[in-house]
Design a protein around this motif. Structure first.
Motif, PDB file in Angstrom:
ATOM      1  N   ARG A  35      -5.319  17.456   1.343  1.00 51.66           N
ATOM      2  CA  ARG A  35      -6.300  18.127   2.204  1.00 51.66           C
ATOM      3  C   ARG A  35      -7.275  18.993   1.387  1.00 51.66           C
ATOM      4  O   ARG A  35      -8.481  18.816   1.445  1.00 51.66           O
ATOM      5  CB  ARG A  35      -5.585  18.998   3.231  1.00 51.66           C
ATOM      6  N   CYS A  36      -6.744  19.936   0.611  1.00 48.61           N
ATOM      7  CA  CYS A  36      -7.612  20.858  -0.135  1.00 48.61           C
ATOM      8  C   CYS A  36      -7.821  20.414  -1.576  1.00 48.61           C
ATOM      9  O   CYS A  36      -8.646  21.000  -2.281  1.00 48.61           O
ATOM     10  CB  CYS A  36      -7.027  22.272  -0.114  1.00 48.61           C
ATOM     11  N   HIS A  37      -7.052  19.405  -2.012  1.00 47.28           N
ATOM     12  CA  HIS A  37      -7.163  18.824  -3.354  1.00 47.28           C
ATOM     13  C   HIS A  37      -6.753  19.795  -4.468  1.00 47.28           C
ATOM     14  O   HIS A  37      -7.026  19.544  -5.638  1.00 47.28           O
ATOM     15  CB  HIS A  37      -8.588  18.317  -3.617  1.00 47.28           C
ATOM     16  N   ARG A  38      -6.099  20.880  -4.103  1.00 48.94           N
ATOM     17  CA  ARG A  38      -5.579  21.792  -5.119  1.00 48.94           C
ATOM     18  C   ARG A  38      -4.193  21.319  -5.546  1.00 48.94           C
ATOM     19  O   ARG A  38      -3.365  20.969  -4.721  1.00 48.94           O
ATOM     20  CB  ARG A  38      -5.519  23.227  -4.571  1.00 48.94           C
ATOM     21  N   GLY A  39      -3.949  21.311  -6.844  1.00 40.81           N
ATOM     22  CA  GLY A  39      -2.681  20.849  -7.361  1.00 40.81           C
ATOM     23  C   GLY A  39      -1.839  21.979  -7.920  1.00 40.81           C
ATOM     24  O   GLY A  39      -2.257  23.145  -7.951  1.00 40.81           O
ATOM     25  N   GLY A  40      -0.647  21.622  -8.375  1.00 41.91           N
ATOM     26  CA  GLY A  40       0.250  22.619  -8.949  1.00 41.91           C
ATOM     27  C   GLY A  40       1.607  22.016  -9.232  1.00 41.91           C
ATOM     28  O   GLY A  40       1.793  20.796  -9.208  1.00 41.91           O
ATOM     29  N   ARG A  41       2.563  22.880  -9.507  1.00 40.61           N
ATOM     30  CA  ARG A  41       3.946  22.481  -9.744  1.00 40.61           C
ATOM     31  C   ARG A  41       4.729  22.603  -8.442  1.00 40.61           C
ATOM     32  O   ARG A  41       4.648  23.624  -7.753  1.00 40.61           O
ATOM     33  CB  ARG A  41       4.580  23.358 -10.825  1.00 40.61           C
ATOM     34  N   VAL A  42       5.503  21.575  -8.134  1.00 39.04           N
ATOM     35  CA  VAL A  42       6.270  21.579  -6.884  1.00 39.04           C
ATOM     36  C   VAL A  42       7.253  22.743  -6.857  1.00 39.04           C
ATOM     37  O   VAL A  42       7.491  23.356  -5.809  1.00 39.04           O
ATOM     38  CB  VAL A  42       7.004  20.238  -6.695  1.00 39.04           C
ATOM     39  N   ASN A  43       7.829  23.073  -8.015  1.00 37.28           N
ATOM     40  CA  ASN A  43       8.845  24.123  -8.060  1.00 37.28           C
ATOM     41  C   ASN A  43       8.271  25.533  -8.039  1.00 37.28           C
ATOM     42  O   ASN A  43       9.020  26.502  -8.153  1.00 37.28           O
ATOM     43  CB  ASN A  43       9.714  23.951  -9.304  1.00 37.28           C
ATOM     44  N   ASP A  44       6.955  25.667  -7.893  1.00 35.52           N
ATOM     45  CA  ASP A  44       6.368  27.004  -7.849  1.00 35.52           C
ATOM     46  C   ASP A  44       6.638  27.723  -6.530  1.00 35.52           C
ATOM     47  O   ASP A  44       6.382  28.920  -6.411  1.00 35.52           O
ATOM     48  CB  ASP A  44       4.853  26.934  -8.091  1.00 35.52           C
ATOM     49  N   GLY A  45       7.118  26.987  -5.528  1.00 34.90           N
ATOM     50  CA  GLY A  45       7.556  27.632  -4.298  1.00 34.90           C
ATOM     51  C   GLY A  45       6.602  27.556  -3.130  1.00 34.90           C
ATOM     52  O   GLY A  45       6.952  27.959  -2.009  1.00 34.90           O
ATOM     53  N   GLU A  46       5.379  27.041  -3.339  1.00 38.02           N
ATOM     54  CA  GLU A  46       4.449  26.933  -2.226  1.00 38.02           C
ATOM     55  C   GLU A  46       4.953  25.872  -1.242  1.00 38.02           C
ATOM     56  O   GLU A  46       5.446  24.816  -1.643  1.00 38.02           O
ATOM     57  CB  GLU A  46       3.064  26.568  -2.739  1.00 38.02           C
ATOM     58  N   ALA A  47       4.846  26.156   0.033  1.00 39.87           N
ATOM     59  CA  ALA A  47       5.382  25.266   1.057  1.00 39.87           C
ATOM     60  C   ALA A  47       4.614  23.949   1.084  1.00 39.87           C
ATOM     61  O   ALA A  47       3.395  23.944   1.289  1.00 39.87           O
ATOM     62  CB  ALA A  47       5.328  25.935   2.422  1.00 39.87           C
ATOM     63  N   LEU A  48       5.332  22.848   0.897  1.00 40.45           N
ATOM     64  CA  LEU A  48       4.746  21.517   0.862  1.00 40.45           C
ATOM     65  C   LEU A  48       5.502  20.591   1.798  1.00 40.45           C
ATOM     66  O   LEU A  48       6.668  20.824   2.126  1.00 40.45           O
ATOM     67  CB  LEU A  48       4.813  20.925  -0.555  1.00 40.45           C
ATOM     68  N   ALA A  49       4.815  19.539   2.204  1.00 41.46           N
ATOM     69  CA  ALA A  49       5.454  18.495   3.008  1.00 41.46           C
ATOM     70  C   ALA A  49       4.987  17.143   2.492  1.00 41.46           C
ATOM     71  O   ALA A  49       3.902  17.024   1.918  1.00 41.46           O
ATOM     72  CB  ALA A  49       5.115  18.651   4.485  1.00 41.46           C
ATOM     73  N   ALA A  50       5.813  16.138   2.687  1.00 38.16           N
ATOM     74  CA  ALA A  50       5.498  14.786   2.234  1.00 38.16           C
ATOM     75  C   ALA A  50       4.989  13.960   3.407  1.00 38.16           C
ATOM     76  O   ALA A  50       5.562  13.975   4.501  1.00 38.16           O
ATOM     77  CB  ALA A  50       6.734  14.120   1.637  1.00 38.16           C
ATOM     78  N   GLY A  51       3.892  13.237   3.165  1.00 40.16           N
ATOM     79  CA  GLY A  51       3.356  12.315   4.158  1.00 40.16           C
ATOM     80  C   GLY A  51       3.384  10.903   3.618  1.00 40.16           C
ATOM     81  O   GLY A  51       3.658  10.662   2.434  1.00 40.16           O
ATOM     82  N   LEU A  52       3.070   9.936   4.482  1.00 43.05           N
ATOM     83  CA  LEU A  52       3.202   8.535   4.074  1.00 43.05           C
ATOM     84  C   LEU A  52       2.131   7.692   4.746  1.00 43.05           C
ATOM     85  O   LEU A  52       1.935   7.761   5.959  1.00 43.05           O
ATOM     86  CB  LEU A  52       4.586   8.018   4.480  1.00 43.05           C
ATOM     87  N   ASP A  53       1.408   6.924   3.927  1.00 43.88           N
ATOM     88  CA  ASP A  53       0.531   5.878   4.439  1.00 43.88           C
ATOM     89  C   ASP A  53       1.266   4.557   4.321  1.00 43.88           C
ATOM     90  O   ASP A  53       1.802   4.231   3.262  1.00 43.88           O
ATOM     91  CB  ASP A  53      -0.768   5.800   3.629  1.00 43.88           C
ATOM     92  N   VAL A  54       1.276   3.786   5.381  1.00 51.13           N
ATOM     93  CA  VAL A  54       1.966   2.500   5.390  1.00 51.13           C
ATOM     94  C   VAL A  54       0.956   1.412   5.719  1.00 51.13           C
ATOM     95  O   VAL A  54       0.283   1.456   6.751  1.00 51.13           O
ATOM     96  CB  VAL A  54       3.109   2.481   6.426  1.00 51.13           C
ATOM     97  N   THR A  55       0.822   0.451   4.802  1.00 51.73           N
ATOM     98  CA  THR A  55      -0.035  -0.704   5.024  1.00 51.73           C
ATOM     99  C   THR A  55       0.793  -1.951   4.761  1.00 51.73           C
ATOM    100  O   THR A  55       1.916  -1.861   4.266  1.00 51.73           O
ATOM    101  CB  THR A  55      -1.253  -0.678   4.083  1.00 51.73           C
ATOM    102  N   PRO A  56       0.297  -3.130   5.109  1.00 48.88           N
ATOM    103  CA  PRO A  56       1.086  -4.349   4.864  1.00 48.88           C
ATOM    104  C   PRO A  56       1.478  -4.494   3.393  1.00 48.88           C
ATOM    105  O   PRO A  56       0.635  -4.607   2.517  1.00 48.88           O
ATOM    106  CB  PRO A  56       0.132  -5.473   5.296  1.00 48.88           C
ATOM    107  N   GLY A  57       2.794  -4.430   3.131  1.00 53.54           N
ATOM    108  CA  GLY A  57       3.304  -4.620   1.784  1.00 53.54           C
ATOM    109  C   GLY A  57       3.106  -3.462   0.846  1.00 53.54           C
ATOM    110  O   GLY A  57       3.342  -3.583  -0.361  1.00 53.54           O
ATOM    111  N   ARG A  58       2.705  -2.300   1.355  1.00 47.99           N
ATOM    112  CA  ARG A  58       2.384  -1.191   0.458  1.00 47.99           C
ATOM    113  C   ARG A  58       2.624   0.147   1.152  1.00 47.99           C
ATOM    114  O   ARG A  58       2.386   0.288   2.346  1.00 47.99           O
ATOM    115  CB  ARG A  58       0.926  -1.299   0.018  1.00 47.99           C
ATOM    116  N   MET A  59       3.122   1.110   0.378  1.00 46.89           N
ATOM    117  CA  MET A  59       3.260   2.472   0.881  1.00 46.89           C
ATOM    118  C   MET A  59       2.659   3.439  -0.126  1.00 46.89           C
ATOM    119  O   MET A  59       2.719   3.209  -1.327  1.00 46.89           O
ATOM    120  CB  MET A  59       4.729   2.847   1.083  1.00 46.89           C
ATOM    121  N   ARG A  60       2.101   4.517   0.369  1.00 49.95           N
ATOM    122  CA  ARG A  60       1.583   5.581  -0.489  1.00 49.95           C
ATOM    123  C   ARG A  60       2.173   6.898  -0.021  1.00 49.95           C
ATOM    124  O   ARG A  60       1.961   7.334   1.108  1.00 49.95           O
ATOM    125  CB  ARG A  60       0.059   5.639  -0.429  1.00 49.95           C
ATOM    126  N   LEU A  61       2.940   7.511  -0.912  1.00 51.14           N
ATOM    127  CA  LEU A  61       3.542   8.810  -0.619  1.00 51.14           C
ATOM    128  C   LEU A  61       2.590   9.903  -1.083  1.00 51.14           C
ATOM    129  O   LEU A  61       2.067   9.844  -2.199  1.00 51.14           O
ATOM    130  CB  LEU A  61       4.876   8.932  -1.361  1.00 51.14           C
TER     131      LEU A  61
END
Length: 238
Positions: A35-61
């Motif tokens: 959404r905001c395109h800001r990156g970082g380290r997952v273990n830094d503690g900022e609240a994150l959630a995983a989403g998923l795009d599903v297309t024929p024969g392909r997934m993007r996490l």
């Protein structure tokens, strides 16, 4: 502290084990919010959630800050033009193998921005390892006993050349796994000489390599038990 959550709907698609691995870590180590395109380290503690795009024969996490918007499953009728980028992280290490002699080794973790699936039922398949398996690497249980190739050695570890390039790891047909070569620990080349100019070469997936360096041997052994480590013997070229 890691603060990544995977919704039950998404866990049902990618598998409960994979969802638990994402929440527990250390893989993935880094993220970029869609959404905001800001990156970082997952273990830094900022609240994150995983989403998923599903297309024929392909997934993007993908990952999103919970403050930026919801994580959800988005289903497309047609494949989307995602860039299939592969990133590589590597470490050189050494230790004694089962025969009591030391091996100098290289391990490379490959991560892909898109997971390719031949069949939606094969969600747990490590597509990243397919690149290595198709080129002669084999599953292995020991990160200090690399498998011998069935034929001639086809992988090479090119050492850095002053003023020319920083070295790297290469396969046939100019396939590049990583370049430049990761930093070389003291004595590594001496162990290559013990093995007549050869080293162990491994590819691992979903490990979070840079986050487990303090106990690399245990982490690689656990990855091998989970079927996420493949390897071979490579030639070291000066």
């Amino acid at each position: 502290m890691r603060n990544l959550t995977v919704d039950p709907e998404i866990a049902a698609i990618i598998g409960e084990q994979r969802a638990a691995e994402l929440e527990a870590g250390p893989y993935p180590v880094d993220y970029r919010c869609v959404r905001c395109h800001r990156g970082g380290r997952v273990n830094d503690g900022e609240a994150l959630a995983a989403g998923l795009d599903v297309t024929p024969g392909r997934m993007r996490l993908w990952f999103v800050h919970t403050a930026c918007g919801p994580a959800e499953v988005v289903v497309f009728d047609q494949r989307q033009p995602y860039p299939e980028e592969t990133e590589a992280t590597g470490v050189l290490y050494a230790g004694n193998s089962r025969d009591g002699l030391p091996w100098a080794c290289v391990v490379i973790e490959l991560t892909m921005s898109v997971e390719l699936l031949d069949d939606p039922a094969e969600v747990g398949v490590d597509q990243v390892l397919g690149v290595a398996l198709a080129r002669g690497m084999r599953p292995t249980a020991d990160p200090l006993t690399p498998p011998e190739p069935d034929g001639p050695i086809s992988w090479r570890v090119q050492l850095p050349r002053p003023g020319r390039h920083g070295g790297g790891v290469y396969g046939r047909n100019r396939l590049q796994l990583i370049s430049p070569l990761p930093p070389m620990p003291p004595g590594w080349l001496d162990l290559v000489a013990v093995r007549d100019g050869r080293c162990g070469l491994y590819v691992v997936s979903r490990l979070g390599l840079l986050a487990v360096l303090d106990d690399l041997g245990t982490a690689l052994t656990d990855a091998a038990r989970a079927g996420r480590l493949v390897g071979t013997t490579a030639a070291v070229i000066r």
